[in-house]
Write a protein that holds these residues in place. Structure first.
Motif, PDB file in Angstrom:
ATOM      1  N   VAL A 250       8.640  14.437 -28.971  1.00 44.94           N
ATOM      2  CA  VAL A 250       8.184  13.807 -27.928  1.00 44.94           C
ATOM      3  C   VAL A 250       7.509  14.803 -26.931  1.00 44.94           C
ATOM      4  CG1 VAL A 250       8.296  11.644 -26.344  1.00 44.94           C
ATOM      5  CG2 VAL A 250       9.283  11.769 -28.527  1.00 44.94           C
ATOM      6  N   PRO A 251       6.419  15.074 -26.560  1.00 43.97           N
ATOM      7  CA  PRO A 251       6.234  15.771 -25.369  1.00 43.97           C
ATOM      8  C   PRO A 251       6.633  15.269 -24.214  1.00 43.97           C
ATOM      9  CG  PRO A 251       4.295  15.328 -26.610  1.00 43.97           C
ATOM     10  CD  PRO A 251       5.265  14.281 -27.033  1.00 43.97           C
ATOM     11  N   CYS A 252       7.504  16.337 -23.474  1.00 43.19           N
ATOM     12  CA  CYS A 252       7.993  15.876 -21.923  1.00 43.19           C
ATOM     13  C   CYS A 252       8.565  17.152 -21.425  1.00 43.19           C
ATOM     14  CB  CYS A 252       9.133  14.977 -22.302  1.00 43.19           C
ATOM     15  SG  CYS A 252      10.639  15.643 -23.208  1.00 43.19           S
ATOM     16  N   GLU A 253       8.738  17.101 -20.156  1.00 41.43           N
ATOM     17  CA  GLU A 253       9.260  18.101 -19.099  1.00 41.43           C
ATOM     18  C   GLU A 253      10.755  18.248 -19.385  1.00 41.43           C
ATOM     19  OE1 GLU A 253       7.455  20.501 -18.320  1.00 41.43           O
ATOM     20  OE2 GLU A 253       5.661  19.550 -19.009  1.00 41.43           O
ATOM     21  N   SER A 254      11.373  19.222 -19.185  1.00 46.04           N
ATOM     22  CA  SER A 254      12.836  19.539 -19.055  1.00 46.04           C
ATOM     23  C   SER A 254      13.118  18.383 -17.802  1.00 46.04           C
ATOM     24  CB  SER A 254      13.156  20.725 -18.821  1.00 46.04           C
ATOM     25  OG  SER A 254      14.809  20.902 -18.623  1.00 46.04           O
ATOM     26  N   GLY A 255      14.295  17.648 -18.229  1.00 47.57           N
ATOM     27  CA  GLY A 255      14.850  16.874 -17.301  1.00 47.57           C
ATOM     28  C   GLY A 255      14.212  15.515 -17.121  1.00 47.57           C
ATOM     29  N   GLN A 256      13.289  15.211 -17.695  1.00 51.61           N
ATOM     30  CA  GLN A 256      12.460  13.930 -17.986  1.00 51.61           C
ATOM     31  C   GLN A 256      13.254  12.940 -18.924  1.00 51.61           C
ATOM     32  OE1 GLN A 256       8.341  14.794 -18.860  1.00 51.61           O
ATOM     33  NE2 GLN A 256       7.933  13.948 -16.802  1.00 51.61           N
ATOM     34  N   ILE A 257      13.368  11.798 -18.727  1.00 50.79           N
ATOM     35  CA  ILE A 257      14.159  10.898 -19.636  1.00 50.79           C
ATOM     36  C   ILE A 257      13.030  10.483 -20.855  1.00 50.79           C
ATOM     37  CG2 ILE A 257      15.713   8.971 -19.581  1.00 50.79           C
ATOM     38  CD1 ILE A 257      16.299   9.420 -16.894  1.00 50.79           C
ATOM     39  N   THR A 258      13.680  10.468 -21.884  1.00 46.86           N
ATOM     40  CA  THR A 258      12.872  10.009 -23.164  1.00 46.86           C
ATOM     41  C   THR A 258      13.588   8.600 -23.623  1.00 46.86           C
ATOM     42  OG1 THR A 258      12.125  12.340 -23.865  1.00 46.86           O
ATOM     43  CG2 THR A 258      11.868  10.587 -25.212  1.00 46.86           C
ATOM     44  N   LYS A 259      12.816   7.621 -23.788  1.00 46.49           N
ATOM     45  CA  LYS A 259      13.750   6.309 -24.227  1.00 46.49           C
ATOM     46  C   LYS A 259      12.738   5.853 -25.644  1.00 46.49           C
ATOM     47  CE  LYS A 259      14.798   4.787 -19.457  1.00 46.49           C
ATOM     48  NZ  LYS A 259      14.527   3.733 -18.603  1.00 46.49           N
ATOM     49  N   GLU A 260      13.634   5.142 -26.293  1.00 45.03           N
ATOM     50  CA  GLU A 260      13.192   4.575 -27.494  1.00 45.03           C
ATOM     51  C   GLU A 260      13.635   3.140 -27.414  1.00 45.03           C
ATOM     52  OE1 GLU A 260      12.184   2.555 -30.719  1.00 45.03           O
ATOM     53  OE2 GLU A 260      14.253   2.928 -30.777  1.00 45.03           O
ATOM     54  N   GLY A 261      12.454   2.184 -27.363  1.00 47.96           N
ATOM     55  CA  GLY A 261      12.654   0.705 -27.312  1.00 47.96           C
ATOM     56  C   GLY A 261      13.365   0.524 -25.939  1.00 47.96           C
ATOM     57  N   GLY A 262      13.003   1.420 -24.920  1.00 45.59           N
ATOM     58  CA  GLY A 262      13.799   1.310 -23.433  1.00 45.59           C
ATOM     59  C   GLY A 262      15.199   1.654 -23.527  1.00 45.59           C
ATOM     60  N   VAL A 263      15.680   2.381 -24.590  1.00 48.08           N
ATOM     61  CA  VAL A 263      17.024   2.763 -24.460  1.00 48.08           C
ATOM     62  C   VAL A 263      16.934   4.331 -24.399  1.00 48.08           C
ATOM     63  CG1 VAL A 263      19.315   3.040 -25.528  1.00 48.08           C
ATOM     64  CG2 VAL A 263      17.911   0.879 -25.714  1.00 48.08           C
ATOM     65  N   PRO A 264      17.708   4.999 -23.768  1.00 49.76           N
ATOM     66  CA  PRO A 264      17.546   6.446 -23.683  1.00 49.76           C
ATOM     67  C   PRO A 264      17.680   7.176 -25.019  1.00 49.76           C
ATOM     68  CG  PRO A 264      18.719   5.805 -21.630  1.00 49.76           C
ATOM     69  CD  PRO A 264      18.362   4.784 -22.397  1.00 49.76           C
ATOM     70  N   VAL A 265      17.222   8.124 -25.632  1.00 49.53           N
ATOM     71  CA  VAL A 265      17.297   8.308 -26.971  1.00 49.53           C
ATOM     72  C   VAL A 265      18.618   9.129 -27.259  1.00 49.53           C
ATOM     73  CG1 VAL A 265      14.788   9.075 -27.204  1.00 49.53           C
ATOM     74  CG2 VAL A 265      16.266  10.891 -26.248  1.00 49.53           C
ATOM     75  N   ASN A 266      19.298   9.400 -26.390  1.00 55.72           N
ATOM     76  CA  ASN A 266      20.713  10.119 -26.645  1.00 55.72           C
ATOM     77  C   ASN A 266      21.644   8.858 -26.584  1.00 55.72           C
ATOM     78  OD1 ASN A 266      20.542   9.715 -23.867  1.00 55.72           O
ATOM     79  ND2 ASN A 266      21.954  11.072 -23.351  1.00 55.72           N
TER      80      ASN A 266
ATOM     81  N   ILE B 232       9.390   1.325 -37.242  1.00 56.11           N
ATOM     82  CA  ILE B 232       8.406   1.583 -36.086  1.00 56.11           C
ATOM     83  C   ILE B 232       9.289   2.036 -34.881  1.00 56.11           C
ATOM     84  CG2 ILE B 232       6.652   0.679 -34.761  1.00 56.11           C
ATOM     85  CD1 ILE B 232       5.855  -1.034 -37.265  1.00 56.11           C
ATOM     86  N   TYR B 233       8.833   2.890 -34.320  1.00 60.93           N
ATOM     87  CA  TYR B 233       9.562   3.604 -33.074  1.00 60.93           C
ATOM     88  C   TYR B 233       8.622   3.658 -31.710  1.00 60.93           C
ATOM     89  CZ  TYR B 233      12.887   4.672 -36.453  1.00 60.93           C
ATOM     90  OH  TYR B 233      14.077   4.471 -37.474  1.00 60.93           O
ATOM     91  N   HIS B 234       9.113   3.212 -30.596  1.00 56.12           N
ATOM     92  CA  HIS B 234       8.414   3.381 -29.483  1.00 56.12           C
ATOM     93  C   HIS B 234       9.038   4.189 -28.384  1.00 56.12           C
ATOM     94  CE1 HIS B 234       5.947  -0.332 -30.835  1.00 56.12           C
ATOM     95  NE2 HIS B 234       7.315  -0.898 -31.444  1.00 56.12           N
ATOM     96  N   PHE B 235       8.374   5.134 -28.081  1.00 60.11           N
ATOM     97  CA  PHE B 235       9.148   6.114 -27.140  1.00 60.11           C
ATOM     98  C   PHE B 235       8.154   6.206 -25.808  1.00 60.11           C
ATOM     99  CE2 PHE B 235      10.010   7.763 -31.511  1.00 60.11           C
ATOM    100  CZ  PHE B 235      11.304   8.090 -31.493  1.00 60.11           C
ATOM    101  N   THR B 236       8.933   6.335 -24.787  1.00 55.79           N
ATOM    102  CA  THR B 236       8.288   6.363 -23.563  1.00 55.79           C
ATOM    103  C   THR B 236       8.890   7.471 -22.663  1.00 55.79           C
ATOM    104  OG1 THR B 236       9.745   4.885 -22.822  1.00 55.79           O
ATOM    105  CG2 THR B 236       7.614   4.119 -23.315  1.00 55.79           C
ATOM    106  N   VAL B 237       8.207   8.053 -22.009  1.00 58.38           N
ATOM    107  CA  VAL B 237       8.597   9.307 -21.016  1.00 58.38           C
ATOM    108  C   VAL B 237       8.138   8.983 -19.705  1.00 58.38           C
ATOM    109  CG1 VAL B 237       8.657  11.681 -20.339  1.00 58.38           C
ATOM    110  CG2 VAL B 237       8.598  11.244 -22.616  1.00 58.38           C
ATOM    111  N   ASP B 238       9.004   8.689 -18.857  1.00 59.12           N
ATOM    112  CA  ASP B 238       8.823   8.314 -17.448  1.00 59.12           C
ATOM    113  C   ASP B 238       8.522   9.706 -16.473  1.00 59.12           C
ATOM    114  OD1 ASP B 238       8.835   5.796 -18.122  1.00 59.12           O
ATOM    115  OD2 ASP B 238      10.905   5.550 -17.654  1.00 59.12           O
TER     116      ASP B 238
END
Length: 911
Positions: A866-882, A905-911
């Motif tokens: 999932v493309p993102c910058e260091s320190g950005q929070i990546t979530k899947e289904g609204g839950v942080p991936v970790n 089916i997975y939904h990722f977001t990066v804010d």
């Protein structure tokens, strides 16, 4: 199939209530849905599993297949009840199958929790005629023709041969059905093309059948401009099967056929013919009392002349409706003036089942514009360039009035005319030739031509489109669309041609460079299964040479990269579809081609093919390197050596995949390494730090340049692109790798810029010129319908969208989702039906927000970036991936959050 529908309708198969969270769908035999004829004694059965909504991590842990001789016997599985297995593609291993046997089958599967599904809906296949001794039919033809093919013109640009063929033959025979019919199946073929009729109606909706093959021996090949001995590995003629149970009547019946010349009798400068048209039919009628009648083509049939005055695949078709013989294939027709048929020599080719998709009318286009011209002719525009023909519907004209249909394209694809009978409303379309056109000019039309009286019918080998690709860049969508149209226009007879009008030849170089893009857009399993076998069959037995086209025609020029299709296409097929049998079938042919290539290797390990013509002189059209670059081509020995390396590398990987002896793996791996080293030594310029423009640096980076050269080669490549104002400078083979090599080496922005060009050389230039297909050259010369530059478009799916197969776990068992977004594009979506089911990715970005949805089919797993910058929070289904228990978070690295996941089916977001 009617009894299958009835069986389901009556509810005789009742789905069991189970706890299984997956169920099998899309049953296929030899990659076809319910094939009518199969002659493999162990046909392969496959399916995909579909999970219940919301399920994740599902997979098949076991399967079981049952096969029966009738639909009613499925519960007893009188042919095979398999043990529990674990595959989604299984070879039949039941009782020995007999000629003409019907086989019905079902599968059930166990999910990850060990719960079993209900049995699937039934599938079907029919066996063909398995032994030569069972063929009782004879080849027959028109008595006014001899055995020999037409003489061909010596001028390659001649619009007509020196001698035209006689009208297409009509063949007929009446016979009697004596008892109550249980089933009736016609096993039939005709060369070059045929149509089968029963009691006045055409049987089936196939056109331009059978598929094209090397049908027979042609002694004249050695006398051609590109000569080869007639020493191919195999010759074959494909026969079809039709269930005609419902078409038969009690009592008297009539069967008939029409024959077209096709590629059996082409009479073209660069196409060597085989003979005159001929027909073979064996109709088996089974009665309810257990007896059988067999109706065969033999000397008792009669022949007449059809109203098809001339049909030739390179020259067109002419029809005189005044010569129609109403009822010619029905009872009661007076055939007393017809002649007895002539017996014909059987072709050299082995009769094999047509377990391959035929050509069909796949689409109908209405006119988008119709205008009457100043000269009284009509011009009709159908909106895009297609291969097919025009159909005239319910038209009227005086008897003897002739109209011409001029198909407007930048290359000639044949003449077409129609003469009215004058007997009320008439309908017409060509039968035995296709044409290439966007517009047609109708000459000498009687009266007013209305839009509802004319349609365009799109004709090509039936090949399902399975992918969806869309971006926020309309030009990229349009480029992908026009390539797909060009590719489909070039698919006829189970082969892919270079152009659908001028040459119509199955060039292997064009085929291998575009095959990966085809597989990313279509279900091409069955298509390539047939065509790759043609390429293997066309290999010369003594030398191992693989011709520049298959089935071979002496006009097919090319070089090393053309023959390399024998290695490249099976390997790409394996990676994309996960079918190891393709490698098994191809491995010997791969090794034989490498044996042939080795004769052209010098002491330093560099390859330069120098095949000669019949006069002993080196012939350019045997020895091409790359082709149609916008400027100079790279050196031939560079391209030849690159493809020698590629073939050796593929042979090593194939040997490893097949579990061949480690000695063979090492042999080809060492050969590939030595060739790579020789390439680097010969072609790298130490002083300028480059392998050269026009693809030199692209080929070197694809091979993997030595570390000490890397930064210099990247700098040289950037300089080349800058010199070309951001454009590519490659031919068809360099272009295949150009965009992906850039994106894999930190130059993704340059790849995007080159793909986004609207001026020459670039795909966008064609669009600006109004193209609806891709062209042969980057400029306006040559054919305007060539799919070969489509090889570069895999960049859309694998880099921009970011969905890739892993050759270590082929068939998309392991998916890699790693998109490479660019600033100018706000979204990309791509999906395709893999061997495990639908897989896809959809990413979009808005200011600083990024979202990405991935679909992983049952039985597959994925590495997700999932493309993102260091320190950005990546979530899947609204839950942080970790913190998400459905996935495995591996951490952040080099601009991506890295995640492993099972199916779902997975939904990722990066804010």
């Amino acid at each position: 199939m009617k009894q299958l529908l009835l069986f389901i309708t009556l509810g005789l198969i009742t789905p069991l209530l189970t706890n299984a969270k997956i169920h099998p769908e899309k049953l296929r035999c030899e990659y076809l849905e319910n094939p009518f004829v199969v002659d493999d004694l162990h046909p392969h059965l496959s399916w995909i599993n579909v999970a219940d909504d919301g399920e994740r991590g599902q997979l098949q842990t076991a399967c079981q297949i049952r096969v029966a001789s009738s639909l009613q016997n499925l519960e007893q599985a009188d042919l095979w009840l398999s043990p529990k297995l674990n595959s989604t593609r299984v070879a039949y291993q039941g009782k020995d199958l007999q000629s003409r046997q019907e086989c019905w089958w079902q599968v059930r599967v166990w999910d990850k929790n060990g719960h079993v599904s209900a049995w699937s809906e039934p599938g079907f296949w029919r066996m063909g005629i398995l032994n030569d001794s069972e063929w009782k039919a004879n080849w027959i033809g028109a008595p006014w023709q001899g055995e020999e093919t037409l003489p061909k013109p010596m001028n390659p640009n001649a619009e007509l041969p020196a001698e035209l063929p006689p009208p297409a033959p009509l063949l007929r025979k009446e016979f009697r059905v004596k008892k109550e019919v249980k089933s009736a199946v016609a096993f039939v073929t005709g060369l070059g093309y045929f149509e089968l009729y029963l009691n006045g109606k055409k049987v089936g909706n196939d056109v331009l059948v059978p598929n094209q093959t090397n049908y027979d021996k042609r002694p004249g090949l050695l006398n051609q401009n590109i000569p080869l001995p007639d020493d191919f590995r195999k010759y074959k003629v494909m026969y079809l099967a039709y269930d005609v149970s419902q078409e038969l009547s009690g009592g008297d019946n009539c069967v008939g056929g029409i024959l077209g010349n096709g590629f059996y009798n082409p009479a073209k400068y660069w196409a060597e013919g085989y003979g005159t048209p001929r027909f073979l039919l064996q109709l088996h009628i089974s009665y309810t009392d257990g007896t059988e009648d067999v109706i065969v083509s033999d000397e008792t049939w009669k022949a007449g002349r059809s109203p098809i005055l001339m049909d030739m695949v390179y020259y067109g078709e002419h029809y005189d409706a005044r010569l129609e013989q109403p009822g010619w294939c029905s009872l009661g027709f007076d055939d007393s003036s017809w002649e007895q048929v002539a017996m014909r020599k059987a072709p050299e080719g082995e009769l094999v089942a047509h377990t391959a998709r035929p050509d069909k009318v796949v689409q109908q286009l209405q006119p988008v514009r119709l205008e009457k011209m100043y000269n009284g002719n009509y011009k009709v525009d159908f909106g895009e360039e297609i291969s097919g023909w025009v159909r005239l519907k319910d038209v009227e004209g005086p008897a003897g009035h002739k109209v011409e249909i001029r198909y407007l394209s930048n290359s000639y694809s044949g003449d077409n005319s129609y003469i009215f009978s004058g007997n009320g409303k008439e309908n017409y379309a060509a039968r035995f030739n296709w044409f290439v056109f966007r517009e047609v000019e109708i000459v000498n039309w009687p009266g007013i031509l209305n839009p509802e009286q004319i349609i365009a019918e799109v004709v090509n080998t039936e090949i399902p489109e399975t992918a969806e690709f869309e971006t926020s860049n309309p030009m990229f969508n349009a480029i992908n669309k026009i390539w797909k149209r060009s590719q489909m226009d070039n698919m006829h007879g189970g082969v892919a041609s270079d152009c659908p009008h001028r040459e119509r030849s199955p060039y292997t170089g064009d085929g291998q460079v575009a095959c990966v893009t085809v597989m990313h857009n279509f279900d091409a399993r069955n298509f390539y299964q047939k065509w790759i076998r043609d390429i293997i069959d066309a290999q010369l037995v003594e030398s191992g040479y693989v011709p520049n086209g298959a089935p071979w025609q002496p006009g097919c020029g090319g070089g090393v990269a053309w023959g390399a299709a024998i290695c490249i296409m099976p390997w790409e097929y394996y990676v994309h579809y996960g079918d190891k049998d393709m490698l098994t079938d191809s491995y010997f042919a791969m090794k034989e081609y490498i044996r042939y290539m080795e004769q052209w290797i010098d002491a330093e390990g560099i390859m330069l093919s120098q095949r000669t013509g019949k006069d002993g002189n080196v012939l350019r059209w045997f020895n091409l390197g790359d082709w149609v670059a916008p400027g100079n081509l790279p050196p031939d020995d560079m391209v030849h050596t690159f493809y020698f390396w590629r073939c050796a590398d593929i042979a090593a990987k194939t040997a490893a995949a097949l579990g061949e002896k480690s000695k063979e793996v090492k042999h080809y791996d060492d050969l590939a390494k030595r060739t790579k080293e020789a390439f680097f030594k010969r072609f790298y310029n130490e002083e300028s730090g480059t392998y050269g423009p026009a693809g030199g640096n692209i080929f070197a980076l694809k091979m993997g340049v030595p570390p000490e050269q890397y930064s210099k080669v990247i700098a040289a490549l950037k300089k080349d692109i800058q010199k070309n104002n951001g454009h590519l400078d490659t031919g068809i083979f360099g272009t295949q790798f150009f965009f992906e090599v850039l994106s894999e080496n930190g130059l993704h922005d340059l790849a995007y810029e080159a793909m986004n060009k609207k001026c020459e050389p670039g795909y966008g230039r064609w669009l600006d010129l109004g193209a609806t297909t891709t062209w042969e050259h980057w400029n306006t010369t040559g054919s305007h319908n060539h799919p070969m530059f489509g090889g570069g478009l895999v960049w859309y799916y694998r880099k921009l969208a970011g969905m890739q197969a892993d050759e270590a776990e082929p068939g998309y068992k392991h998916l890699i989702f790693k998109p490479q977004p660019v600033e100018d594009i706000s979204f990309v979506r791509y999906s395709n039906e893999t061997s495990f089911g639908n897989a896809g990715i959809h990413w979009q970005k808005d200011n600083s927000n990024f979202s990405m949805e991935v679909t992983i089919p049952v039985g597959a797993h994925a590495s997700i970036y999932v493309p993102c910058e260091s320190g950005q929070i990546t979530k899947e289904g609204g839950v942080p991936v970790n913190e998400n228990s459905d996935i495995q978070y591996l951490g952040w690295n080099n601009g991506y959050s890295q995640i492993n996941a099972g199916s779902g089916i997975y939904h990722f977001t990066v804010d």
